[in-house]
Design an enzyme around this catalytic site. Sequence first.
Site, PDB file in Angstrom:
ATOM      1  N   LYS A  82      -5.379  -5.845   0.217  1.00 46.06           N
ATOM      2  CA  LYS A  82      -5.466  -4.707   1.138  1.00 46.06           C
ATOM      3  C   LYS A  82      -5.071  -3.425   0.418  1.00 46.06           C
ATOM      4  O   LYS A  82      -4.469  -3.483  -0.673  1.00 46.06           O
ATOM      5  CB  LYS A  82      -4.542  -4.951   2.331  1.00 46.06           C
ATOM      6  CG  LYS A  82      -3.082  -5.107   1.948  1.00 46.06           C
ATOM      7  CD  LYS A  82      -2.267  -5.726   3.071  1.00 46.06           C
ATOM      8  CE  LYS A  82      -0.815  -5.829   2.634  1.00 46.06           C
ATOM      9  NZ  LYS A  82       0.017  -6.548   3.589  1.00 46.06           N
ATOM     10  N   TYR A 141       6.485  26.908  -8.496  1.00 45.80           N
ATOM     11  CA  TYR A 141       6.740  27.450  -7.149  1.00 45.80           C
ATOM     12  C   TYR A 141       8.228  27.436  -6.816  1.00 45.80           C
ATOM     13  O   TYR A 141       8.901  26.410  -6.981  1.00 45.80           O
ATOM     14  CB  TYR A 141       6.022  26.602  -6.096  1.00 45.80           C
ATOM     15  CG  TYR A 141       4.518  26.694  -6.127  1.00 45.80           C
ATOM     16  CD1 TYR A 141       3.872  27.908  -5.931  1.00 45.80           C
ATOM     17  CD2 TYR A 141       3.753  25.559  -6.330  1.00 45.80           C
ATOM     18  CE1 TYR A 141       2.479  27.975  -5.930  1.00 45.80           C
ATOM     19  CE2 TYR A 141       2.364  25.618  -6.335  1.00 45.80           C
ATOM     20  CZ  TYR A 141       1.736  26.833  -6.138  1.00 45.80           C
ATOM     21  OH  TYR A 141       0.376  26.899  -6.141  1.00 45.80           O
TER      22      TYR A 141
HETATM   23  C1  LIG Z   1       0.880  -7.350   3.001  1.00 47.53           C
HETATM   24  C2  LIG Z   1       1.045  -8.706   3.558  1.00 47.53           C
HETATM   25  C3  LIG Z   1       1.416  -9.764   2.721  1.00 47.53           C
HETATM   26  C4  LIG Z   1       1.831  -9.574   1.271  1.00 47.53           C
HETATM   27  O1  LIG Z   1       3.134  -9.046   1.198  1.00 47.53           O
HETATM   28  P1  LIG Z   1       3.868  -8.898  -0.220  1.00 47.53           P
HETATM   29  O2  LIG Z   1       5.229  -8.444   0.143  1.00 47.53           O
HETATM   30  O3  LIG Z   1       3.110  -7.895  -1.004  1.00 47.53           O
HETATM   31  O4  LIG Z   1       3.866 -10.223  -0.859  1.00 47.53           O
HETATM   32  C5  LIG Z   1       1.414 -11.039   3.274  1.00 47.53           C
HETATM   33  N1  LIG Z   1       1.090 -11.233   4.568  1.00 47.53           N
HETATM   34  C6  LIG Z   1       0.759 -10.228   5.407  1.00 47.53           C
HETATM   35  C7  LIG Z   1       0.430 -10.520   6.819  1.00 47.53           C
HETATM   36  C8  LIG Z   1       0.740  -8.932   4.928  1.00 47.53           C
HETATM   37  O5  LIG Z   1       0.433  -7.933   5.757  1.00 47.53           O
END
Ligand SMILES: *Cc1c(COP(=O)(O)O)cnc(C)c1O
Length: 366
Positions: free
Chosen positions: A34, A260
């Site tokens: 993601k 700035y």
């Molecule tokens: C993002 C996510 C993960 C992965 O989490 P990490 O801390 O990066 O290992 C696993 N499960 C769900 C539902 C997530 O949203």
Amino acid sequence: MQANRVEIDLLQFKKNITLVKASVNGSLLCLPVKSNAYGHGLVKMAKAAEESAAVDYLAVADLSEAIELRQSGISLPILVLGALFEEQVPLLISNHVEFTIASPYKARMVLSHCEKMKMSCRVHLEVDTGMRRTGMRPSTAIDLFNELKGQRWLKIVGVYSHLANGGPSTDPIAQKQIEDFAVCMKQLSSRNRPLLFHLANSYGIQHLPDAMLQMVRPGLVCYGYPSEGQSSLSAVQPCFSLISRVCYFKVVEKGQGISYGHAHITSDKTRIVTLPLGYGDGYRRSLSNQSHVLIRSKRYPIVGNICMNQMMVDVGNDSVYVGDEAVLIGKQADQQISVAELARLCGTIPYEILCQFGSNLPRFYL
Ligand SMILES: *Cc1c(COP(=O)(O)O)cnc(C)c1O
């Protein structure tokens, strides 16, 4: 010729996922990709994962990422984690992606779409064991499972939950989640149909062996960031570097303000170089006067407020030339600037630092 670039070391990434896969006692590995694969690039990382054969599943936040993966030829199973909207359902079904059902209402809605389309779909029930984000109560999941079992269109292939842990101090919370999920699992798995149960994220696979079930979903550690302190995966390494180049050089007298608001005043006559990278490219403005860059294998401070697309660096009396590479994240000779260091300096977590580098930064895959 780009001024700035992100470099991704795919060989290192493949080493990481192989190490992770070897550490999870035979669980299937679901790689979260993601948010543009945590800033690394969605399609490239998914392809590398598919090539490596260490990864069994990909997880994305929403439908558009899943479609992009399918359109680029990824054939691994894809699980959409986020809650769904009704208008997305036909596309989820026709693109052959697995998705999350987090309420009985959505389950019935999906089922009616499947019947209309005469297409079946594969779904995972999400159970809330303590995150309070999405997911149904364990008892609701059990009732829903019974309601849906035996019907042909909507196939429940997995049941999962998400840990709300934020490090060792929240381990008791995670422990309670593991126990509650185990109760739910016991009630569902006695019904002689194999189901993929999954719970552990990166923290879970490193610190909570009881959270490792038929599948695990570690993201951050696969990209090379094991949890600090005790970790069984201390051998994984980051594969993400952020590199800019010196575009300008000037000599500044003692007592002069930089950038700035003149938030930095030179304490001596010094050399100031400019990099063509700023908060508009995802390098946080709150790192102004805080963070460092590596040029010619030496660490130099960023001085003055970071601008939208530029920043200034004090190189003292050293010889630094226009065109020299400046590493903002990554290694140069024996020096290193880590994502964790930047996260600490701006009071956030490595996840947020990695995600914020936008697509205007070209990515190069080594
Ligand atoms: C993002 C996510 C993960 C992965 O989490 P990490 O801390 O990066 O290992 C696993 N499960 C769900 C539902 C997530 O949203």
